[in-house]
Design a protein around this motif. Structure first.
Motif, PDB file in Angstrom:
ATOM      1  N   LEU A 122      62.290  17.599  25.300  1.00 12.45           N
ATOM      2  CA  LEU A 122      62.870  16.446  24.617  1.00 12.45           C
ATOM      3  C   LEU A 122      62.627  16.477  23.113  1.00 12.45           C
ATOM      4  CD1 LEU A 122      61.738  13.823  27.271  1.00 12.45           C
ATOM      5  CD2 LEU A 122      63.988  14.909  27.055  1.00 12.45           C
ATOM      6  N   ASP A 123      61.561  17.135  22.699  1.00 14.54           N
ATOM      7  CA  ASP A 123      61.275  17.169  21.271  1.00 14.54           C
ATOM      8  C   ASP A 123      62.222  18.105  20.524  1.00 14.54           C
ATOM      9  OD1 ASP A 123      60.394  19.701  21.888  1.00 14.54           O
ATOM     10  OD2 ASP A 123      58.299  19.336  21.409  1.00 14.54           O
ATOM     11  N   GLN A 137      71.920   6.755  31.670  1.00 12.96           N
ATOM     12  CA  GLN A 137      71.589   6.580  30.253  1.00 12.96           C
ATOM     13  C   GLN A 137      70.298   5.791  30.095  1.00 12.96           C
ATOM     14  OE1 GLN A 137      73.608   3.388  28.372  1.00 12.96           O
ATOM     15  NE2 GLN A 137      73.829   4.419  26.392  1.00 12.96           N
ATOM     16  N   GLN A 138      70.224   4.688  30.829  1.00 14.01           N
ATOM     17  CA  GLN A 138      69.031   3.849  30.721  1.00 14.01           C
ATOM     18  C   GLN A 138      67.776   4.602  31.140  1.00 14.01           C
ATOM     19  OE1 GLN A 138      69.902   0.204  32.841  1.00 14.01           O
ATOM     20  NE2 GLN A 138      71.716  -0.096  31.569  1.00 14.01           N
ATOM     21  N   PHE A 169      67.249   7.737  31.033  1.00 16.19           N
ATOM     22  CA  PHE A 169      66.913   8.734  30.024  1.00 16.19           C
ATOM     23  C   PHE A 169      66.184   8.076  28.848  1.00 16.19           C
ATOM     24  CE2 PHE A 169      68.108  11.672  26.462  1.00 16.19           C
ATOM     25  CZ  PHE A 169      67.338  12.742  26.888  1.00 16.19           C
ATOM     26  N   HIS A 170      66.666   6.930  28.439  1.00 11.19           N
ATOM     27  CA  HIS A 170      65.996   6.207  27.362  1.00 11.19           C
ATOM     28  C   HIS A 170      64.577   5.827  27.763  1.00 11.19           C
ATOM     29  CE1 HIS A 170      70.088   4.889  25.461  1.00 11.19           C
ATOM     30  NE2 HIS A 170      69.823   6.166  25.297  1.00 11.19           N
ATOM     31  N   ARG A 171      64.439   5.402  29.001  1.00 10.70           N
ATOM     32  CA  ARG A 171      63.103   5.040  29.462  1.00 10.70           C
ATOM     33  C   ARG A 171      62.169   6.249  29.436  1.00 10.70           C
ATOM     34  NH1 ARG A 171      65.632   1.244  33.120  1.00 10.70           N
ATOM     35  NH2 ARG A 171      66.046   2.957  34.557  1.00 10.70           N
ATOM     36  N   LEU A 214      62.368   8.943  27.534  1.00 11.67           N
ATOM     37  CA  LEU A 214      62.015   9.259  26.148  1.00 11.67           C
ATOM     38  C   LEU A 214      60.979   8.271  25.623  1.00 11.67           C
ATOM     39  CD1 LEU A 214      65.543  10.107  24.752  1.00 11.67           C
ATOM     40  CD2 LEU A 214      63.529  11.550  24.447  1.00 11.67           C
ATOM     41  N   SER A 215      61.198   7.009  25.909  1.00 13.83           N
ATOM     42  CA  SER A 215      60.309   5.978  25.398  1.00 13.83           C
ATOM     43  C   SER A 215      58.910   6.114  25.985  1.00 13.83           C
ATOM     44  CB  SER A 215      60.890   4.605  25.733  1.00 13.83           C
ATOM     45  OG  SER A 215      59.985   3.587  25.406  1.00 13.83           O
ATOM     46  N   ARG A 216      58.832   6.419  27.270  1.00 14.67           N
ATOM     47  CA  ARG A 216      57.523   6.580  27.895  1.00 14.67           C
ATOM     48  C   ARG A 216      56.799   7.786  27.338  1.00 14.67           C
ATOM     49  NH1 ARG A 216      60.004   5.565  33.307  1.00 14.67           N
ATOM     50  NH2 ARG A 216      59.971   3.284  33.436  1.00 14.67           N
ATOM     51  N   GLU A 217      57.583   8.769  26.991  1.00  9.25           N
ATOM     52  CA  GLU A 217      56.992   9.945  26.367  1.00  9.25           C
ATOM     53  C   GLU A 217      56.316   9.533  25.056  1.00  9.25           C
ATOM     54  OE1 GLU A 217      56.147  13.579  27.440  1.00  9.25           O
ATOM     55  OE2 GLU A 217      57.628  12.370  28.517  1.00  9.25           O
ATOM     56  N   LEU A 218      56.975   8.672  24.319  1.00 11.37           N
ATOM     57  CA  LEU A 218      56.402   8.139  23.086  1.00 11.37           C
ATOM     58  C   LEU A 218      55.109   7.388  23.373  1.00 11.37           C
ATOM     59  CD1 LEU A 218      59.421   6.636  21.096  1.00 11.37           C
ATOM     60  CD2 LEU A 218      57.834   8.407  20.322  1.00 11.37           C
ATOM     61  N   THR A 219      55.168   6.537  24.380  1.00  9.46           N
ATOM     62  CA  THR A 219      53.986   5.761  24.731  1.00  9.46           C
ATOM     63  C   THR A 219      52.832   6.671  25.122  1.00  9.46           C
ATOM     64  OG1 THR A 219      55.342   3.922  25.449  1.00  9.46           O
ATOM     65  CG2 THR A 219      53.107   4.000  26.296  1.00  9.46           C
ATOM     66  N   ASP A 276      52.325   9.742  24.165  1.00 11.81           N
ATOM     67  CA  ASP A 276      51.797  10.381  22.959  1.00 11.81           C
ATOM     68  C   ASP A 276      50.946   9.416  22.157  1.00 11.81           C
ATOM     69  OD1 ASP A 276      52.944  12.783  23.551  1.00 11.81           O
ATOM     70  OD2 ASP A 276      54.568  12.628  22.100  1.00 11.81           O
TER      71      ASP A 276
END
Lengths: 247, 247
Positions: B93-94, B132-133, B135-137, B139-144, B146
DNA sequence: CGAGCGTTTGAAATCGGTCAACAGCAGTGG
DNA sequence: CCACTGCTGTTGACCGATTTCAAACGCTCG
């Protein structure tokens, strides 16, 4: 903090931050559609929270002007600042995962954020491929930014962390048209320390050391990067942790 | 590493990892559409790279089985491991931000990854809102994730980092049906150290100390969490850095 | 069975943390 | 206009967690 309705003079279509924010790569026509989405802004005074850990997510935000920090608080009082955010950057993305913001977003100076109602945004993103793509890029770059930050905290010495922090800020300010060599730090020594995983005293000492070495000049929070190459060598003896970022 | 074409017995529609991966929340009909996207898998032997820093992004990946690490390498030889990844998690994803992978993804044991051609994926995500939703989740969890990791590196002591690391693994394994109290560490002491921002000797010493305190039992890479509460207290005297994650 | 990692453990060195005092500047109110 | 107060930042001295260096052990795999 107070919410204000966007007037016509203040839309994405005329915003100079378009090159950093959601509208990248969109046709004028599509930007108009985004305008219909972003009908509200939030004005923050220094210290105000844009959102707080645990609040339900209704919107994500684009920073119109100002500077914000995002932070995690631990029950025992310790806290970790995970980012400093400049105009054109998006905030609130970490709340998408479970529909609640995971961090606090606090204004470091008077600031303003554009409100992007998230449900509506997802709908629009399905209709505009380049909007969808830009959003994915933004999320992905956020990941990359965090991973660089991880590299800094995990592998660099205090000195290297601070140098790459200064250079990272420099790059991001330069991209926004500000001087890359002279700028105002919106955050305290303590906040810098939290961000870099070191103590505020260490930050202060390093600033003094950098000054003595002729790398920087600093007076209060006004800093001047005197010897860029010296800083680069310190920070990125290794790599350009500071360089790319928001495109 | 070798690429293999997915046979009919091996689709998302029948994959037990659906609850972690892209198909969350999709109707059977929609999952069939995802199946048409994921027509290929990559088998990796221990040590193989799924992708490397700098390679152009063509696909993102879902881990079918095995364990991978992602790492950043610095020119001077130092490197930072930014994540350990279990089945059902997404990788690559990065690389979306600038169309090139930003890190190396290396298999820690024989593993297999499902190939999601990214351009096609974006197209399909526009047609299936819940895809879509999700996928956004993700990505967002990946942020969390990190950001929790940042909190660990920036604010916790070595002991606390290691304890929360063990608990984090425990939770993620438990969510996948494995024992939360007894598992196999796929990574070396050095890799754990890199991930946690400490030296391998410190990791080893802490394991010994934890053992003496009756918190764990460890033989080679087989670990047993004996005193969960003790570990919790160490790790999350503060908060549950280890808990939520991939839903 | 031997070579080579990976791991453990000890001892010494050090970077950064902690504690403490003080300086500088900003805002407040007399 | 000038104390007074409080917050932010600086600096010093000492302390300690972690690193570094080193040696030895024990798997694992050819």
């Amino acid at each position: 903090m107070n919410r204000i309705t966007t007037d016509s003079s203040n839309k994405c279509s005329t915003c100079v931050l378009g090159q950093f924010c959601l509208p990248v790569g969109l046709s004028n026509e599509d930007i108009d559609k985004v305008d219909t989405l972003v009908t509200e802004k939030i004005r923050l005074k220094k210290g105000d929270a844009l959102y707080r850990q645990g609040e339900p997510l209704t919107a994500v935000y684009g920073i119109k002007f100002g500077t914000l920090k995002t932070e995690y608080a631990l029950p025992d009082g310790r806290e970790q600042i995970t980012g400093f955010h400049l105009p054109g950057e998006m905030l609130g993305l970490d709340g998408i995962g479970d529909n609640h913001y995971q961090s606090n977003a606090i204004a470091l100076e008077d600031s303003e954020a554009c409100v992007v109602r998230f449900a509506d945004f997802e709908t629009l993103a399905r209709q505009i491929p380049s909007l969808q793509q830009q959003f994915h890029r933004i999320l992905s770059r956020e990941l990359t930014q965090d991973q660089r930050h991880l590299l800094s905290l995990g592998s660099l010495r205090a000195e290297e962390r601070l140098a790459s922090f200064l250079l990272n800020l420099s790059d991001r300010l330069a991209a926004r048209g500000y001087s890359p060599v002279e700028y105002h730090l919106r955050m305290s020594r303590e906040e810098i320390g939290s961000y870099l995983g070191i103590q505020l005293e260490t930050v202060s000492r390093l600033f003094s050391r950098f000054t003595d070495s002729g790398l920087i000049q600093i007076k209060q929070r006004h800093i001047k990067l005197v010897d860029m190459n010296g800083l680069l060598e310190l920070a990125g003896k290794s790599s350009a942790i500071h360089c790319p970022h928001s495109a």
